[in-house]
Structure formats: C-alpha cells, structure tokens
Design a protein around this motif. Structure first.
Motif, PDB file in Angstrom:
ATOM      1  N   PRO A 158       0.764  -1.322   0.021  1.00 51.87           N
ATOM      2  CA  PRO A 158      -0.054   0.110  -0.015  1.00 51.87           C
ATOM      3  C   PRO A 158       0.769   1.238   0.045  1.00 51.87           C
ATOM      4  O   PRO A 158       0.473   2.419  -0.630  1.00 51.87           O
ATOM      5  N   ASP A 159       1.993   1.330   0.628  1.00 51.15           N
ATOM      6  CA  ASP A 159       2.822   2.574   0.739  1.00 51.15           C
ATOM      7  C   ASP A 159       3.666   2.536  -0.614  1.00 51.15           C
ATOM      8  O   ASP A 159       4.709   3.295  -0.446  1.00 51.15           O
ATOM      9  N   GLN A 160       3.758   1.537  -1.662  1.00 56.50           N
ATOM     10  CA  GLN A 160       4.593   1.531  -2.717  1.00 56.50           C
ATOM     11  C   GLN A 160       3.663   1.211  -4.100  1.00 56.50           C
ATOM     12  O   GLN A 160       3.730   0.455  -4.509  1.00 56.50           O
ATOM     13  N   LEU A 161       2.648   2.329  -4.492  1.00 62.57           N
ATOM     14  CA  LEU A 161       1.667   1.726  -5.151  1.00 62.57           C
ATOM     15  C   LEU A 161       2.416   1.839  -6.662  1.00 62.57           C
ATOM     16  O   LEU A 161       3.066   2.714  -7.019  1.00 62.57           O
ATOM     17  N   GLU A 283     -11.917  -7.833  -1.505  1.00 61.96           N
ATOM     18  CA  GLU A 283     -11.246  -8.147  -2.597  1.00 61.96           C
ATOM     19  C   GLU A 283     -11.412  -6.689  -3.321  1.00 61.96           C
ATOM     20  O   GLU A 283     -10.151  -6.500  -4.088  1.00 61.96           O
ATOM     21  N   MET A 284     -12.247  -5.752  -3.102  1.00 60.68           N
ATOM     22  CA  MET A 284     -12.179  -4.425  -3.684  1.00 60.68           C
ATOM     23  C   MET A 284     -10.911  -3.677  -3.036  1.00 60.68           C
ATOM     24  O   MET A 284     -10.048  -3.102  -4.037  1.00 60.68           O
ATOM     25  N   LEU A 285     -10.711  -3.835  -1.922  1.00 56.17           N
ATOM     26  CA  LEU A 285      -9.535  -3.158  -1.367  1.00 56.17           C
ATOM     27  C   LEU A 285      -8.168  -3.707  -1.746  1.00 56.17           C
ATOM     28  O   LEU A 285      -7.363  -2.907  -1.879  1.00 56.17           O
ATOM     29  N   ARG A 286      -8.267  -4.993  -1.918  1.00 58.26           N
ATOM     30  CA  ARG A 286      -6.778  -5.870  -2.453  1.00 58.26           C
ATOM     31  C   ARG A 286      -6.646  -5.284  -3.686  1.00 58.26           C
ATOM     32  O   ARG A 286      -5.449  -5.029  -3.955  1.00 58.26           O
ATOM     33  N   VAL A 287      -7.788  -5.276  -4.789  1.00 59.91           N
ATOM     34  CA  VAL A 287      -7.288  -5.081  -6.142  1.00 59.91           C
ATOM     35  C   VAL A 287      -7.060  -3.648  -6.256  1.00 59.91           C
ATOM     36  O   VAL A 287      -6.384  -3.089  -7.350  1.00 59.91           O
ATOM     37  N   ALA A 288      -7.738  -2.599  -5.408  1.00 58.92           N
ATOM     38  CA  ALA A 288      -7.493  -0.954  -5.790  1.00 58.92           C
ATOM     39  C   ALA A 288      -6.090  -0.741  -5.666  1.00 58.92           C
ATOM     40  O   ALA A 288      -5.733   0.435  -6.131  1.00 58.92           O
ATOM     41  N   THR A 289      -5.131  -1.449  -4.964  1.00 56.61           N
ATOM     42  CA  THR A 289      -3.653  -1.149  -4.837  1.00 56.61           C
ATOM     43  C   THR A 289      -3.265  -1.265  -6.280  1.00 56.61           C
ATOM     44  O   THR A 289      -2.061  -0.676  -6.462  1.00 56.61           O
ATOM     45  N   LEU A 290      -3.460  -2.294  -7.102  1.00 55.22           N
ATOM     46  CA  LEU A 290      -3.074  -2.216  -8.489  1.00 55.22           C
ATOM     47  C   LEU A 290      -3.560  -1.147  -9.364  1.00 55.22           C
ATOM     48  O   LEU A 290      -2.846  -1.074 -10.451  1.00 55.22           O
ATOM     49  N   ARG A 291      -4.481  -0.446  -8.849  1.00 53.22           N
ATOM     50  CA  ARG A 291      -4.867   0.736  -9.631  1.00 53.22           C
ATOM     51  C   ARG A 291      -5.435   0.229 -11.198  1.00 53.22           C
ATOM     52  O   ARG A 291      -5.006   0.718 -12.142  1.00 53.22           O
ATOM     53  N   PRO A 292      -6.203  -0.677 -11.317  1.00 57.39           N
ATOM     54  CA  PRO A 292      -6.697  -1.293 -12.576  1.00 57.39           C
ATOM     55  C   PRO A 292      -7.703  -0.400 -13.471  1.00 57.39           C
ATOM     56  O   PRO A 292      -7.880   0.692 -13.011  1.00 57.39           O
ATOM     57  N   SER A 293      -7.818  -0.876 -14.604  1.00 64.01           N
ATOM     58  CA  SER A 293      -8.831   0.087 -15.436  1.00 64.01           C
ATOM     59  C   SER A 293     -10.005   0.212 -15.210  1.00 64.01           C
ATOM     60  O   SER A 293     -10.854   1.239 -15.175  1.00 64.01           O
TER      61      SER A 293
END
Length: 380
Positions: A158-161, A283-293
């Motif tokens: 989370p601290d290194q997106l 699951e949403m919080l997990r994926v949000a760190t990827l910054r998907p499309s």
C-alpha cells in the motif's frame, strides 16, 4: 475455553439500531451471531460464533475454530494500526487499519461486527466495515481512507503503489460471450464492449479463438477484453506493436484467483487495460492497490453462467460498493444476472457499464436484444 463461556462486551443498542436501519437494505438472518473473547469462549463452538484474540492464536485453537465452522479474529497493535488476521471458512485475510482507540475489540466494534455478520457479510468484509465505521453515526461507511489495507493476500504494498493501468471510459453495454463466433456477431452490431470468455485446456484452440476475436474487433467500434488467457493476448498484442488499433485487443479481464498467477509487470508493460472481478469489500480493497482500469462488482443477482464464490450481492450492497469505489476506480461494471428488466436498476446506481451474458446469448432475436439493451444507456 470454558464450559459455557462469557460473551464479549457489545453495545447491544447500537447493534439493534444498525440492524433496524440497514437490515432491509442488505438482508438480515434471523439467527444472531455471538462474540467471545478467546479466553472466555465456550468449549462447544457453533458456526455463528466469532472469537476475538489479543495477539496470535496457537495452531490448535485455529484448528478447533475451523472444525466448528466459526470465525477467529486475532488483533495486534502495530504503531498506529490494528493488524487483524481473520480466519473463517472463506480463508485467511490479514488487514491493517488505523487504530481509533486503545482497545482492539471495544463494545462499538463488536456491535458493528456482529450486525454485519448477521447481515450476511462474510467475516473479512464484516471486519473491514467494523474498522471503517465512524463512532457516533449510523451512516454506512463510504470513506475509502478509513477502510483497512490488505496485507495478505496482498497484490502490492500500500505504501509503494505501482503505476496505474490505463483508465477506461464508461464501457457501456458489456457482452461476455463464450467464443469468437459471438464476438464476430456482436462486433458487427457495434456492441461497445465485448469479452471473450473461452474455456478450454487446448492451447491451440485458445490461440485460434483469441486471434479470431482480435481480428474481428480490429478497426471496429467495440473494445475487446480477453478473459484469463493473458499470455496469448499479450503475445498477440506485442506482435502488433503493443497497439490496440492494430492488435484488436483492448484489455485483459482477470478473476481474483487469476491475479495470483498473472505477471502483472508484463501486463502493465503491454499497455493493455486491466479489468478485475470483485465480490466484496476485502477483494475491492485488495485490487485497488493495483489501480486497474475497471472493477467488475457482483454478482448482483443470481446467475447460472458460472459458479460464484459468494451469494448474490443484491442491489443494496452493489450500491454501497459503487459509492465506496467510484472515487478510486471511476470505471465500474455491474455483473451477474443482469437482463433487460434489471439493467435500469443497475444503471441507476451511477455505474457506466453492465455486463450481460444470457440476455444476449439466449435471445430469440439477437440484433433486437442488443438494440434494446444499448438503448437503455445514456446517450454518449
């Protein structure tokens, strides 16, 4: 553990107020959950018990809780955060959230946790909501910054997106179909977004389907996403200069289980868009760190097209997901059991896209069904 146990302190009034205010929106089971501090838990556990531990639990305790189908939450203080490890029949999640108090499991926290469990949220999502809840309010939490960060199974620190994937516009009508024949038919009908979800263990058959779909979409008004087969899609895209206009492939769609095996660096380097399926808060919080499309949120309604890991979410829960995630990942897709009758309700939540399967593939008149569905979306 004692013979009868002593239940953990809970703000019973708050718990009842939450059920009264939100139970109709999310649904509530008749049977209430019970919370116990680990040292005060009864010898005989049931599947609606949640045990709360200060610090790590020993393996025999974890095994005993698992055998009963119960839930165990182990919480530790780390600086200004609570680190919660949630053991449940749906697996193990480790989440970190800002510490609002010195007590890991105060009466207010327990009240929110138990209310959310009774409203059918899985344990890892109920924990997210209990940590995100603001003291002194009954409003459903929708401030993303208050929600926990996923430490395991993490996809990015989370601290290194990492760099974001290319953003998507509103994807409009999104048809998910089983083969390239369908892609060819729907591209000819100018469906805004199409997904090839071809299931096969035959690598050559997959290659043929991906290439046919890509050639059909190339130069068209349709955006083509390839489900799961990211290696073949990335290779085809690279052979065409990593240019979607030349390759015909706009993006990749992955499920939660696919993310653990995918080469996210290669996907990001390809320039392709990335969409990901999610089924709840953690699951949403997990994926949000990827910054998907984009994020696909569901399944909203019952569906027979695939086996889902969770029960249908319903419109109330879907609406709450949209409020939380739209400021973070603006492009959202509602998915699961969406048909012509339900599509207006889905679009009323503010999402710019909804995925359909049987509403098209089982239609007696496919062009008419597509025209009707497209006409429900806002112009432009």
């Amino acid at each position: 553990m004692s013979a009868h146990g002593v239940q953990a302190a809970c703000d019973a009034a708050l718990r009842q107020q939450l059920l009264a205010r939100h139970g109709a929106t999310f649904g509530a089971a008749d049977q209430a959950w019970r919370a116990w501090r680990l040292q005060d838990a009864p010898a005989l556990l049931q599947d609606h018990d949640v045990l709360l531990a200060d610090g790590e639990a020993e393996p025999p305790v974890i095994a005993r809780v698992a055998a009963a189908g119960a839930v165990l939450i182990c919480s530790e203080r780390e600086g200004g955060q609570w680190i919660d490890t949630v053991h449940s029949p749906m697996g193990t999640w480790v989440l970190g959230a800002g510490a609002d108090s010195d007590a890991p499991h105060g009466p207010g926290f327990v009240a929110v946790l138990l209310a959310c469990l009774q409203m059918h949220f899985p344990a890892h999502d109920a924990l997210c909501l209990a940590r995100a809840w603001r003291t002194g309010t009954l409003d459903w939490p929708d401030a993303f910054a208050r929600f926990p960060q996923v430490r395991h199974p993490a996809l990015a620190a989370p601290d290194q997106l990492p760099p974001a994937f290319p953003p998507c516009p509103a994807l409009g009508l999104y048809a998910v179909v089983p083969d390239a024949d369908w892609i060819e038919r729907l591209v000819a009908l100018a469906v805004p977004t199409v997904q090839l979800r071809f299931k096969s263990d035959d690598a050559q058959a997959v290659q043929r389907e991906v290439e046919r779909a890509a050639l059909a979409a190339r130069g068209s008004a349709s955006r083509l996403f390839i489900n799961d087969h990211w290696r073949i899609a990335v290779a085809w895209h690279a052979a065409h200069g990593n240019d979607s206009a030349r390759s015909g492939i706009y993006g990749i769609h992955l499920g939660q289980e696919d993310l653990d095996e995918a080469d996210l660096y290669a996907l990001r380097a390809s320039g392709l868009h990335l969409g990901v399926s999610t089924h709840g808060y953690a699951e949403m919080l997990r994926v949000a760190t990827l910054r998907p499309s984009y994020l696909a949120l569901g399944a909203i309604f019952p569906t027979t097209t695939k086996v889902m890991p969770t029960a249908p979410q319903g419109l109330g829960r879907f609406q709450a997901y949209v409020r939380l995630m739209q400021p973070v990942v603006p492009s959202l897709v509602g998915i699961g059991g969406v048909d012509a009758a339900r599509l207006p309700q889905v679009l009323a939540t503010g999402v710019g896209s909804a995925a359909v399967v049987r509403a098209i593939t089982e239609a007696a008149d496919v062009p008419a069904a597509v025209a009707n569905l497209k006409g429900m979306f806002p112009a432009g």
